[in-house]
Design an enzyme around this catalytic site. Structure first.
Site, mmCIF file in Angstrom:
data_model
loop_
_atom_site.group_PDB
_atom_site.id
_atom_site.type_symbol
_atom_site.label_atom_id
_atom_site.label_comp_id
_atom_site.label_asym_id
_atom_site.label_seq_id
_atom_site.Cartn_x
_atom_site.Cartn_y
_atom_site.Cartn_z
ATOM 1 N N ASP A 147 0.704 -16.012 -31.387
ATOM 2 C CA ASP A 147 -0.298 -16.571 -32.213
ATOM 3 C C ASP A 147 1.179 -17.789 -32.885
ATOM 4 O O ASP A 147 1.267 -16.942 -33.485
ATOM 5 C CB ASP A 147 -1.199 -15.657 -32.895
ATOM 6 C CG ASP A 147 -2.301 -16.560 -33.198
ATOM 7 O OD1 ASP A 147 -2.981 -17.861 -33.088
ATOM 8 O OD2 ASP A 147 -3.454 -16.391 -34.471
ATOM 9 N N HIS A 163 2.183 -25.021 -28.120
ATOM 10 C CA HIS A 163 2.627 -24.131 -27.209
ATOM 11 C C HIS A 163 3.892 -24.606 -26.742
ATOM 12 O O HIS A 163 4.809 -23.075 -25.864
ATOM 13 C CB HIS A 163 2.003 -24.479 -26.479
ATOM 14 C CG HIS A 163 0.171 -24.372 -26.932
ATOM 15 N ND1 HIS A 163 -0.071 -23.577 -27.387
ATOM 16 C CD2 HIS A 163 -0.941 -25.692 -27.036
ATOM 17 C CE1 HIS A 163 -1.422 -23.252 -28.384
ATOM 18 N NE2 HIS A 163 -1.136 -24.934 -27.694
ATOM 19 N N LEU A 193 11.966 -5.217 -15.675
ATOM 20 C CA LEU A 193 10.892 -5.360 -16.374
ATOM 21 C C LEU A 193 10.067 -5.688 -15.661
ATOM 22 O O LEU A 193 10.059 -6.857 -15.576
ATOM 23 C CB LEU A 193 11.747 -6.056 -17.399
ATOM 24 C CG LEU A 193 10.466 -6.880 -18.816
ATOM 25 C CD1 LEU A 193 9.842 -6.177 -19.772
ATOM 26 C CD2 LEU A 193 10.788 -8.062 -19.833
#
Ligand code: FPP
Length: 256
Positions: free
Chosen positions: A37, A54, A148
């Site tokens: 955020d 972004h 991962l």
């Protein structure tokens, strides 16, 4: 005669046990979830359009994935686009989708060579065609990787996930499944996170203190960690800091 300083020292509170600043690599959280955020505010602070925030957030993403992979985190779930994010201006929604497409096109090869697996949660059928194609390609290419798992939450909402789960369960009930003794673990198997353990640690950046419909079911006993840092400024070393804090906590899961 006792000196004054020595006397003062006698009444001083004992020094707090110092936090161990070094990460314990035998106790790395298996699943870390992140609410990325603050992109918009990061851009606003620089008098830039929100989409620049972004874009800068992708840099953070890259660094955090690299660190998580290097230290042996098994699952990293990233809140990239929520079911509520469709209500943003069309330009911003399109820019986010384009960013996702560009990111996957550009990075999936390197992620694959680093043994990273791409997975998603959320209803990807609701994404624009081009994004759907890129996501499906990335998942197919990396599906056998054992390192991962980067689990991207796309068109994801915790409540939507639970409703979709109930609908899937209902189909099985119609086919004869009994739910008389339905167990927590059994219902969890109807959620998007099937076969993924609950998050051990949930990080939210930018000084906001909410779940915002993220992993509502799965976060029942997750440790929460907040930072004022806006997502585009977050780096692998911040992730390490969060993990060190996590390692200094005691998890009781409702016990004592
Ligand atoms: C929240 O910040 C962030 C998002 C809704 C999008 C997250 C996307 C990225 C980090 C980049 C792209 C991701 C991928 C997977 C390529 P906000 O816009 O709500 O910030 P604000 O609260 O400051 O307005």
């Amino acid at each position: 005669m006792i000196e004054v300083n020595k006397l003062i020292n006698l009444f001083k509170k004992p020094a707090k046990k110092r936090k161990i600043n070094k990460i314990d690599d035998t106790r790395i959280p298996s699943h870390i979830a992140i609410i990325m955020d603050g992109n918009g505010r990061w851009a606003k602070a620089r008098q830039l359009p929100r989409t620049f925030g972004h874009k800068a957030g992708v840099e953070a993403l890259r660094d955090v994935i690299k660190t998580a992979s290097n230290i042996g985190v098994k699952y990293l779930t990233l809140y990239a686009f929520s079911t509520e994010n469709w209500s943003r201006p069309q330009d911003e929604v399109s820019a986010l989708m384009q960013l996702l497409v560009d990111y996957l096109k550009k990075e999936v090869g390197e992620l694959h060579s680093n043994n990273v697996r791409i997975n998603t949660i959320g209803d990807i059928e609701g994404l624009p065609r081009i994004a759907k194609i890129e996501v499906k390609n990335a998942k197919a290419l990396t599906k056998s990787n054992s390192g991962l798992c980067v689990n991207i939450a796309l068109n994801y909402g915790g409540r939507d996930e639970i409703i979709r789960g109930i609908k899937k369960l209902y189909k099985d009930v119609e086919d004869g499944l009994s739910i008389e003794n339905l167990q927590v673990e059994e219902f969890a198997g109807y959620l998007d996170t099937t076969n993924i353990p609950d998050p051990d640690l949930l990080i939210r950046t930018s000084g906001e203190y909410r779940f915002s419909n993220f992993l509502l079911w799965q976060s029942a006993y997750t440790e929460l960690w907040f930072t004022e840092t806006y997502w585009p400024d977050f780096r692998g070393e911040d992730l390490i800091g969060a993990i060190v804090d996590y390692q200094n906590r005691t998890r009781r899961f409702g016990g004592i």
